[in-house]
Design a protein around this motif. Structure first.
Motif, mmCIF file in Angstrom:
data_model
loop_
_atom_site.group_PDB
_atom_site.id
_atom_site.type_symbol
_atom_site.label_atom_id
_atom_site.label_comp_id
_atom_site.label_asym_id
_atom_site.label_seq_id
_atom_site.Cartn_x
_atom_site.Cartn_y
_atom_site.Cartn_z
ATOM 1 N N PHE A 309 -30.998 89.129 15.808
ATOM 2 C CA PHE A 309 -30.148 88.293 14.944
ATOM 3 C C PHE A 309 -30.022 86.899 15.534
ATOM 4 C CE2 PHE A 309 -25.936 86.520 14.032
ATOM 5 C CZ PHE A 309 -25.942 86.523 12.646
ATOM 6 N N ASN A 310 -29.778 86.834 16.844
ATOM 7 C CA ASN A 310 -29.610 85.529 17.491
ATOM 8 C C ASN A 310 -30.890 84.718 17.432
ATOM 9 O OD1 ASN A 310 -28.015 83.680 19.243
ATOM 10 N ND2 ASN A 310 -29.691 84.099 20.672
ATOM 11 N N GLY A 311 -32.035 85.396 17.465
ATOM 12 C CA GLY A 311 -33.314 84.681 17.393
ATOM 13 C C GLY A 311 -33.725 84.391 15.953
ATOM 14 N N GLY A 312 -32.875 84.735 15.007
ATOM 15 C CA GLY A 312 -33.202 84.485 13.601
ATOM 16 C C GLY A 312 -34.393 85.306 13.131
ATOM 17 N N LYS A 313 -34.595 86.469 13.789
ATOM 18 C CA LYS A 313 -35.780 87.274 13.464
ATOM 19 C C LYS A 313 -35.498 88.242 12.312
ATOM 20 C CE LYS A 313 -36.760 87.654 18.392
ATOM 21 N NZ LYS A 313 -36.909 88.630 19.475
ATOM 22 N N THR A 314 -36.562 88.632 11.627
ATOM 23 C CA THR A 314 -36.406 89.630 10.571
ATOM 24 C C THR A 314 -36.961 90.981 11.009
ATOM 25 O OG1 THR A 314 -38.472 88.834 9.646
ATOM 26 C CG2 THR A 314 -36.456 87.990 8.653
ATOM 27 N N GLN A 315 -37.616 91.012 12.171
ATOM 28 C CA GLN A 315 -38.137 92.264 12.721
ATOM 29 C C GLN A 315 -37.180 92.778 13.789
ATOM 30 O OE1 GLN A 315 -40.977 93.991 11.773
ATOM 31 N NE2 GLN A 315 -40.855 92.534 10.074
ATOM 32 N N PHE A 316 -36.954 94.081 13.798
ATOM 33 C CA PHE A 316 -36.024 94.712 14.744
ATOM 34 C C PHE A 316 -36.718 95.889 15.415
ATOM 35 C CE2 PHE A 316 -33.445 92.293 11.964
ATOM 36 C CZ PHE A 316 -32.256 92.028 12.623
ATOM 37 N N ALA A 317 -36.167 96.372 16.525
ATOM 38 C CA ALA A 317 -36.693 97.589 17.147
ATOM 39 C C ALA A 317 -36.616 98.729 16.128
ATOM 40 C CB ALA A 317 -35.873 97.939 18.391
ATOM 41 N N PRO A 318 -37.626 99.614 16.117
ATOM 42 C CA PRO A 318 -37.702 100.664 15.076
ATOM 43 C C PRO A 318 -36.727 101.817 15.336
ATOM 44 C CG PRO A 318 -39.542 100.883 16.585
ATOM 45 C CD PRO A 318 -38.772 99.660 17.033
ATOM 46 N N ALA A 319 -35.441 101.505 15.299
ATOM 47 C CA ALA A 319 -34.429 102.499 15.663
ATOM 48 C C ALA A 319 -34.391 103.668 14.675
ATOM 49 C CB ALA A 319 -33.062 101.836 15.754
ATOM 50 N N ARG A 320 -34.613 103.379 13.397
ATOM 51 C CA ARG A 320 -34.620 104.461 12.382
ATOM 52 C C ARG A 320 -35.703 105.491 12.717
ATOM 53 N NH1 ARG A 320 -31.157 106.366 10.067
ATOM 54 N NH2 ARG A 320 -32.111 108.232 10.822
ATOM 55 N N LYS A 321 -36.902 104.952 12.996
ATOM 56 C CA LYS A 321 -38.033 105.811 13.339
ATOM 57 C C LYS A 321 -37.738 106.598 14.624
ATOM 58 C CE LYS A 321 -42.713 104.380 12.750
ATOM 59 N NZ LYS A 321 -43.793 103.496 13.212
ATOM 60 N N MET A 322 -37.094 105.940 15.574
ATOM 61 C CA MET A 322 -36.789 106.591 16.846
ATOM 62 C C MET A 322 -35.814 107.753 16.645
ATOM 63 S SD MET A 322 -36.529 103.136 19.164
ATOM 64 C CE MET A 322 -35.588 103.917 20.417
ATOM 65 N N ILE A 323 -34.781 107.530 15.843
ATOM 66 C CA ILE A 323 -33.810 108.609 15.590
ATOM 67 C C ILE A 323 -34.494 109.754 14.844
ATOM 68 C CG2 ILE A 323 -31.697 109.241 14.340
ATOM 69 C CD1 ILE A 323 -30.644 106.389 14.956
ATOM 70 N N ASP A 324 -35.299 109.408 13.839
ATOM 71 C CA ASP A 324 -35.984 110.456 13.067
ATOM 72 C C ASP A 324 -36.940 111.259 13.952
ATOM 73 O OD1 ASP A 324 -34.557 109.663 10.872
ATOM 74 O OD2 ASP A 324 -36.166 108.460 9.997
ATOM 75 N N ALA A 325 -37.457 110.620 14.999
ATOM 76 C CA ALA A 325 -38.374 111.317 15.910
ATOM 77 C C ALA A 325 -37.614 112.153 16.945
ATOM 78 C CB ALA A 325 -39.265 110.299 16.611
ATOM 79 N N GLY A 326 -36.281 112.008 17.000
ATOM 80 C CA GLY A 326 -35.489 112.822 17.926
ATOM 81 C C GLY A 326 -35.083 112.108 19.201
ATOM 82 N N CYS A 327 -35.239 110.773 19.246
ATOM 83 C CA CYS A 327 -34.816 110.022 20.446
ATOM 84 C C CYS A 327 -33.289 109.931 20.484
ATOM 85 C CB CYS A 327 -35.346 108.591 20.420
ATOM 86 S SG CYS A 327 -37.146 108.467 20.367
ATOM 87 N N ALA A 328 -32.731 109.855 21.696
ATOM 88 C CA ALA A 328 -31.312 109.516 21.864
ATOM 89 C C ALA A 328 -31.245 107.987 21.888
ATOM 90 C CB ALA A 328 -30.783 110.098 23.161
ATOM 91 N N VAL A 329 -30.666 107.405 20.836
ATOM 92 C CA VAL A 329 -30.636 105.946 20.701
ATOM 93 C C VAL A 329 -29.227 105.436 20.971
ATOM 94 C CG1 VAL A 329 -30.841 104.053 19.024
ATOM 95 C CG2 VAL A 329 -32.578 105.852 19.088
#
Ligand code: NIG
Ligand code: FE
Length: 427
Positions: A309-329
């Motif tokens: 957000f601070n860098g004005g970016k539209t790309q973020f770490a793939p947290a949705r994918k990580m949670i769906d894969a079973g990662c502890a986020v």
């Protein structure tokens, strides 16, 4: 037994209780809500958690607080901050608005290095005063536990000065603090053409001195862990440096952390998981294969939407994918003067819901119980459970999801740390 305090009539008592470790996968959608809940507290610790009828029927207390039907959530845990520093980076903020890139500013001797110049020149007292102000802002946003990194010294004496400041902050402030040694944050100007030489200094002198400091600090006495961290990135440290630093740190007794994949995938996520790091942080450029490795490991993946957000970016770490894969986020603010000048975990949660598509429950678990596990404090912090430190936020709302739904305002009516109204001077 007479308790010190009972808080009752919490319309939603949101416990985030997770006895077996961090929440992962579908379990992140459950925040453990008790309708019309209550807690009993003695000596700064929750002694009982249940419905108001159960707690008021079974226990007595010197003081009663009526939550008046409002929602109560755990105190937030912020597992990654850089709040001990002098000066600011307001000029860099304007340069970035005009198009300058974070890593180019760093390569030109600005960015982290400009904060290093100011921090080296500052006295311990100046650093303490500035950081206390930042802790106050975090507390005003509901944070009751945080990690703080060194990394604006980049020489042995200034890195040790930062460690002493971190200990002083923990003694004074209601926020419970965990220290991390980040001498490998950037290559200092003295080693500009010799990063290998700087890593040798870190391994041969700085880490042993830091461990010696820790052994005599109150952190060691009370059993708070001590972490070593490294920034794996172009214009910072490569994987070979990280392997050397991890080996030296682990053999002294440090637990490991790493900044990886913020801009570039150098293989840091794989190394972090294979080195049994307690957390790997940023993860914007993590690969699908590394997500699978992380999901199968005990390492927590810490994502930092405030940085994007601070860098004005539209790309973020793939947290949705990580949670769906079973990662502890887990979620963090990364509060620092350059990439994320943000003290607010509710802000991090609000961005994560919108841009990383976390449900409110996933964001809350990520900013509480999972964040506590990312700093080795999951046994004593991060959820409302009997036996844990009595940290909580009484919200200004009957529905806890207001925390993510509204943003930019004040959502917290009252914060308790260690069973008392939280404030700068905890004594
Ligand atoms: O987590 N990326 C490296 N370190 C910090 C930023 C520190 C700074 O810019 O001063 C981070 O983003
Ligand atoms: Fe960081």
């Amino acid at each position: 037994m007479v308790n010190d305090l009972i808080i009752h009539n919490a319309g939603q008592l949101v416990t985030c209780a997770s006895p077996g470790g961090p929440r992962r996968g579908a379990a992140m959608q459950d925040v453990g809500i008790i309708a019309d809940g209550a807690v009993a507290i003695k000596n700064g610790v929750f002694t009982a958690v249940g419905t108001s009828a159960e707690i008021l029927g079974k226990y007595k207390a010197a003081e009663l607080i009526d939550a008046e039907g409002r929602a109560v959530v755990p105190g937030f845990v912020d597992p990654h901050t850089h709040i001990v520093y002098a000066g600011d980076r307001l000029n860099e903020f304007e340069l970035k608005i005009k198009g300058a890139e974070y890593l180019d500013i760093l390569a030109a001797g600005g960015g982290i290095i400009s904060t290093v110049r100011n921090t080296r020149a500052a006295s311990e007292e100046e650093l303490i005063a500035a950081a206390l102000g930042r802790l106050d802002k975090m507390l005003a946003c509901g944070t009751t536990v945080c990690e703080i990194k060194t990394g604006y010294g980049l020489d042995t004496e200034t890195e040790l000065k930062m460690l002493r400041v971190i200990e002083a902050l923990d003694k004074r402030h209601s926020i419970k603090i965990v220290p991390t040694f980040l001498a490998a944050h950037a290559v200092p100007p003295e080693f500009k053409d010799d990063p290998d030489g700087y890593v040798e200094l870190i391994c041969g002198e700085m880490l042993p001195r830091a461990w010696e400091w820790y052994s005599g600090s109150h952190f060691a006495t009370e059993g708070t862990p001590f972490f070593a961290d490294i920034f794996c990135e172009r214009n910072a440290f490569d994987i070979g440096h990280a392997v050397r630093m991890f080996d030296a740190a682990a053999s002294l007794g440090f637990r490991l952390k790493a900044h990886v994949d913020q801009f570039t995938n150098l293989g840091g996520s794989r190394l972090g998981v294979e080195s049994n790091a307690i957390s790997i942080d940023h993860l914007d450029a993590i690969s699908d294969e590394e997500i699978a490795l992380l999901a199968a490991s005990g390492t927590v993946g810490v994502v930092i939407p405030t940085e994007n957000f601070n860098g004005g970016k539209t790309q973020f770490a793939p947290a949705r994918k990580m949670i769906d894969a079973g990662c502890a986020v887990a979620l963090t603010t990364d509060y620092n003067p350059g990439s994320a000048p943000c003290p607010s975990q509710p802000m991090a949660m609000a961005i994560a819901c919108r841009y990383q598509k976390l449900l409110p429950a996933e964001a809350l678990n990520a900013a509480t119980i999972n964040a506590a596990h990312a700093i080795g404090l999951g046994e004593k912090h991060g959820s409302i459970m009997a036996g844990k430190r009595a940290d909580l936020n009484i919200l200004d709302s009957h529905d806890w999801r207001m925390l993510m739904y509204e943003f930019g305002g004040k959502l917290i009516a009252e914060t308790l740390a260690e069973g008392r109204p939280a404030k700068r001077n905890k004594g």
